[in-house]
Design a protein around this motif. Structure first.
Motif, PDB file in Angstrom:
ATOM      1  N   ASP A 150       0.824  -1.211   0.000  1.00  0.00           N
ATOM      2  CA  ASP A 150       0.000   0.000   0.000  1.00  0.00           C
ATOM      3  C   ASP A 150       0.862   1.268   0.000  1.00  0.00           C
ATOM      4  O   ASP A 150       0.739   2.122   0.874  1.00  0.00           O
ATOM      5  N   ASP A 177      -1.555  -2.560  -4.207  1.00  0.00           N
ATOM      6  CA  ASP A 177      -1.902  -1.146  -4.082  1.00  0.00           C
ATOM      7  C   ASP A 177      -0.658  -0.285  -4.292  1.00  0.00           C
ATOM      8  O   ASP A 177      -0.055   0.204  -3.331  1.00  0.00           O
ATOM      9  N   GLY A 209      -3.415  -5.094  -5.903  1.00  0.00           N
ATOM     10  CA  GLY A 209      -4.332  -4.779  -4.817  1.00  0.00           C
ATOM     11  C   GLY A 209      -5.638  -4.246  -5.366  1.00  0.00           C
ATOM     12  O   GLY A 209      -5.802  -4.069  -6.578  1.00  0.00           O
ATOM     13  N   ASN A 210      -6.585  -3.964  -4.503  1.00  0.00           N
ATOM     14  CA  ASN A 210      -7.899  -3.493  -4.956  1.00  0.00           C
ATOM     15  C   ASN A 210      -7.819  -2.131  -5.628  1.00  0.00           C
ATOM     16  O   ASN A 210      -8.595  -1.828  -6.535  1.00  0.00           O
ATOM     17  N   HIS A 293      -2.635  -9.617  -1.230  1.00  0.00           N
ATOM     18  CA  HIS A 293      -3.048  -8.296  -0.782  1.00  0.00           C
ATOM     19  C   HIS A 293      -3.956  -8.327   0.454  1.00  0.00           C
ATOM     20  O   HIS A 293      -3.640  -7.726   1.476  1.00  0.00           O
ATOM     21  N   ALA A 294      -5.104  -8.995   0.370  1.00  0.00           N
ATOM     22  CA  ALA A 294      -6.058  -8.982   1.479  1.00  0.00           C
ATOM     23  C   ALA A 294      -5.663 -10.017   2.528  1.00  0.00           C
ATOM     24  O   ALA A 294      -5.599 -11.208   2.230  1.00  0.00           O
ATOM     25  N   HIS A 303     -11.285  -3.733   7.306  1.00  0.00           N
ATOM     26  CA  HIS A 303     -11.260  -4.841   6.340  1.00  0.00           C
ATOM     27  C   HIS A 303     -11.423  -6.215   6.996  1.00  0.00           C
ATOM     28  O   HIS A 303     -10.830  -7.199   6.529  1.00  0.00           O
ATOM     29  N   ASN A 306     -12.242  -9.653   4.844  1.00  0.00           N
ATOM     30  CA  ASN A 306     -11.976  -9.476   3.418  1.00  0.00           C
ATOM     31  C   ASN A 306     -11.183 -10.623   2.810  1.00  0.00           C
ATOM     32  O   ASN A 306     -11.317 -10.913   1.618  1.00  0.00           O
ATOM     33  N   HIS A 330      -3.332  -4.195   2.339  1.00  0.00           N
ATOM     34  CA  HIS A 330      -4.759  -3.853   2.460  1.00  0.00           C
ATOM     35  C   HIS A 330      -5.098  -3.115   3.751  1.00  0.00           C
ATOM     36  O   HIS A 330      -5.705  -2.049   3.717  1.00  0.00           O
TER      37      HIS A 330
END
Length: 447
Positions: A150, A177, A209-210, A293-294, A303, A306, A330
């Motif tokens: 991130d 991310d 990532g998202n 990621h999550a 989160h 998730n 995340h």
């Protein structure tokens, strides 16, 4: 009375100690977003340069040019300004509504010598760059990873990158991310500029990532910018996706998993993961780690749940293979778990570490659950990065470095024994299959 006074004094001293401990670190305020704009006329000069591992003794050099006619070639050699080899590659671009990217060039160079500095020039013009290759392959070869998630592009991102640069790492692992462009494509260009001084010199291996999805149903396919700009290696076990893959370096086999691609038993990611784990040779790569990621284990209020569906689908695969560590992003905080499996402490389980604290614009996830689970060992909402130092085939040192103002302060420090080590009593070959018949068909997480 004397006893009461003594107890009162001791309590007062304890409170003072608690206050002193709490005051030892005061979290600094947020820092502004950075944006490095491109300017000027069309140019063949290289920009947004980064390198990644592309197979045994190979490196992929990637860069952007604003000119559509710039050549996709890399001149390179072991002496500055004296290039003894040249390699050619491919270039691609993409559109995103009114935005039109420059040409992204990807060139694989090699074969290369281990642990050697190479000087290179992208496209036959512009400034000279240099990168250093990782150590040679071997079960007892030390190697150091920088680990971050991130990132984004704020003042704290810049601080994190500077601290990582001073860590003398060999390979960087980024748990998704990247740019936080969030549909505004010039921020991808800005991110590329920001990381060039670091990513052009050491290999960066990333997963998605998202915030990297950026898909719009029926209009824009997901990961358009990510796939164009950050091309990663395809695995020898059959992955044809830029979203999940594996690679080996020194004595480490690394799985880069995709939280936002299908992961059920019928998915290409699941079948690839089975095949990839089947070919892992712990006598050659005694360390086995994964990046996604999550997070699957998380005691932060942010989160929650998730990563649960992906964990339900894949945790047993990683457990049976005796994966040593899983790194996730995340959640914008740091948390380290003990060895855990199926939500319980397990001496043969995986050490999960959340490292989503690189410096993103959304800020820190500062609220943890009141009751800390038994598997959660250390948690803190601060920006920072991690360093994983593989000392030899059996032991590694993990440190987490908090960004305390402009200093990198070691806040968490542990030694880890590989599950492949004889003293671990978790033989890979004797592990039993668990839960195969009870697995559910699952789909990837939402954004």
């Amino acid at each position: 009375m004397a006893i009461i006074m003594l107890v009162t004094t001791l309590l007062s001293m304890a409170l003072l100690c608690e206050e002193a401990t709490a005051a030892a670190y005061v979290r600094p305020p947020a820092r502004p977003n950075l944006m490095l704009f491109a300017g000027g006329k069309k140019s063949i000069q290289p920009d947004q340069v980064h390198v990644s591992l592309a197979g045994p003794n190979r490196m992929r050099v990637s860069w952007m040019t604003s000119s559509m006619t710039a050549p996709s070639t890399v001149h390179y050699g072991t002496t500055s300004q004296q290039y003894t080899a040249i390699a050619s590659g491919v270039k691609k671009s993409y559109s995103y509504f009114l935005y039109k990217s420059g040409q992204m060039h990807h060139v694989v160079v090699g074969p290369l010598l281990d642990n050697t500095t190479y000087y290179y020039m992208c496209g036959g013009s512009g400034r000279e760059f240099k990168f250093t290759t990782p150590p040679p392959a071997g079960p007892d070869v030390p190697i150091k990873f920088a680990v971050v998630g991130d990132l984004g592009q704020t003042g704290w991102t810049k601080s994190t990158l500077e601290h990582i640069e001073n860590s003398n790492y060999n390979v960087l692992l980024l748990a998704g991310d990247l740019s936080y462009a969030d549909y505004y494509q010039p921020l991808w260009d800005s991110f590329g500029k920001l990381v060039t001084p670091y990513a052009s010199a050491k290999p960066w291996m990333v997963t998605l990532g998202n915030h990297d999805i950026e898909g719009i149903p029926y209009i824009v396919d997901p990961f358009r910018a990510y796939n164009t700009r950050w091309q990663m290696p395809y695995s020898e076990s059959g992955s044809v996706s830029n979203q999940f893959y594996s690679f080996e370096t020194a004595g480490v086999h690394v799985l880069m998993l995709a939280s936002y691609a299908d992961f059920d038993e019928d998915s290409s990611q699941y079948k690839w993961l089975q095949a990839d784990l089947a070919r892992v040779d712990r006598s050659r790569t005694p360390w086995l780690i994964a990046v996604l990621h999550a997070p699957w284990y998380n005691s932060n209020a942010a989160h929650q749940l998730n990563g649960d569906r992906m964990m339900a689908a894949m945790e047993s695969l990683l457990y049976e293979a005796r994966v040593d560590m899983v790194f996730a992003g995340h959640v914008h905080a740091y948390e380290r778990m003990t060895r855990v499996y199926s939500m319980k402490r397990d001496p043969c389980g995986i050490i999960h570490i959340t490292i989503g604290d690189g410096g993103n614009r959304e800020g820190l996830a500062q609220s943890f659950l009141d009751e800390q689970p038994e598997w959660s060992m250390y948690r803190e909402a601060s920006f920072g990065h991690g360093e994983l130092d593989m000392v030899n085939a059996t032991h590694a040192r993990w440190t987490w470095h908090r960004n305390d103002d402009d200093e990198a302060v070691v806040a968490d420090d542990i030694w880890i024994t590989s599950l492949s080590a004889p003293e671990s009593q978790c033989s890979v070959s004797s592990s039993t299959k668990r839960g195969v018949s009870n697995r559910r068909v699952l789909r990837p997480l939402g954004t």
